[in-house]
Design an enzyme around this catalytic site. Sequence first.
Site, mmCIF file in Angstrom:
data_model
loop_
_atom_site.group_PDB
_atom_site.id
_atom_site.type_symbol
_atom_site.label_atom_id
_atom_site.label_comp_id
_atom_site.label_asym_id
_atom_site.label_seq_id
_atom_site.Cartn_x
_atom_site.Cartn_y
_atom_site.Cartn_z
ATOM 1 N N SER A 120 0.763 -0.998 -0.038
ATOM 2 C CA SER A 120 -0.152 0.096 0.016
ATOM 3 C C SER A 120 0.750 1.210 -0.113
ATOM 4 O O SER A 120 1.940 1.388 0.580
ATOM 5 C CB SER A 120 -0.955 -0.143 1.064
ATOM 6 O OG SER A 120 -1.634 1.358 0.988
ATOM 7 N N TYR A 176 -1.286 -1.190 10.568
ATOM 8 C CA TYR A 176 -1.277 -1.087 9.152
ATOM 9 C C TYR A 176 -0.222 -0.500 8.246
ATOM 10 O O TYR A 176 0.154 -1.452 7.409
ATOM 11 C CB TYR A 176 -2.640 -0.503 8.602
ATOM 12 C CG TYR A 176 -2.877 -0.753 7.162
ATOM 13 C CD1 TYR A 176 -3.522 -2.186 6.577
ATOM 14 C CD2 TYR A 176 -2.930 0.096 6.329
ATOM 15 C CE1 TYR A 176 -3.896 -2.491 5.352
ATOM 16 C CE2 TYR A 176 -3.292 -0.158 4.796
ATOM 17 C CZ TYR A 176 -3.647 -1.282 4.564
ATOM 18 O OH TYR A 176 -3.914 -1.646 3.368
#
Length: 266
Positions: free
Chosen positions: A145, A158
């Site tokens: 990401s 995350y």
Amino acid sequence: MSVFSKVMTPDDGVAWVTGASGGIGRATVLKLAQAGWTIHATARGEDDLNTLAAEGPAGRIIPTPGDVTDAEQMAQIVARITAERPLALALLNAGVYTPMRANDFDAATAAKMWRVNLEGVSNCTDPVLKTMIAQGTGHLAVTASVAGYRGLPDAAVYSGTKAALIAYCEALAMDLEDLGVRISVINPGFVDTEATAVNEFDMPFLMQPQDAAARIVAGLGKPGFEIAFPTRFEILLKTFGLLPNRAYIAAVRKATGWNGQDRRKS
């Protein structure tokens, strides 16, 4: 020719996609099937996979249920896949996201993200690399990401898992250059999925899953290492990332309206 120039096609074998039951993974499976690939689609929910298979071209999507946190199960899946045809492409896409701030940090929630996002990828990488290195060919792609470029608010764990995956792919690339196996890291921005639906802030450059899937499939079909999108968001975050730590933290706090207070809806 560099391994990063290698482009695999459906003629080279089959594809395997994890995290295939929803969001980016689901849309990418459908896009790959439309491009002529036969895909073994893996997720925990067999019913969801059966529904997915019914939506794609006949016989192109093969439901292959499994849990990426089970290393033995992942090895068995790869063995079953390669018993029939070579594994040309593996997209390790399974991941979870739960927003979490310092004032509500929870080790159990963090552990789930570490386990799925990192251990899950490792459990799949093991049999995939053993297979592809033995073949002398193949393409391993990992979904990380843009949140892995630098830390972001609400995403300490995350962002940490995605930063680890970016470094993981970079390090593997140094070895795979000599082994005939291509590796790609996929760094999406915000995509409209169940995972991002929990965010209670404006998500810049928000994309639909089918648009993200189109970018991914296009990137897999071209030479290169990183597949990142949308481009404007990628450039913005990479530019922010060049700032010294104190300046970066101050800039992101200002850009996101971050003040350390709980802004969640009651």
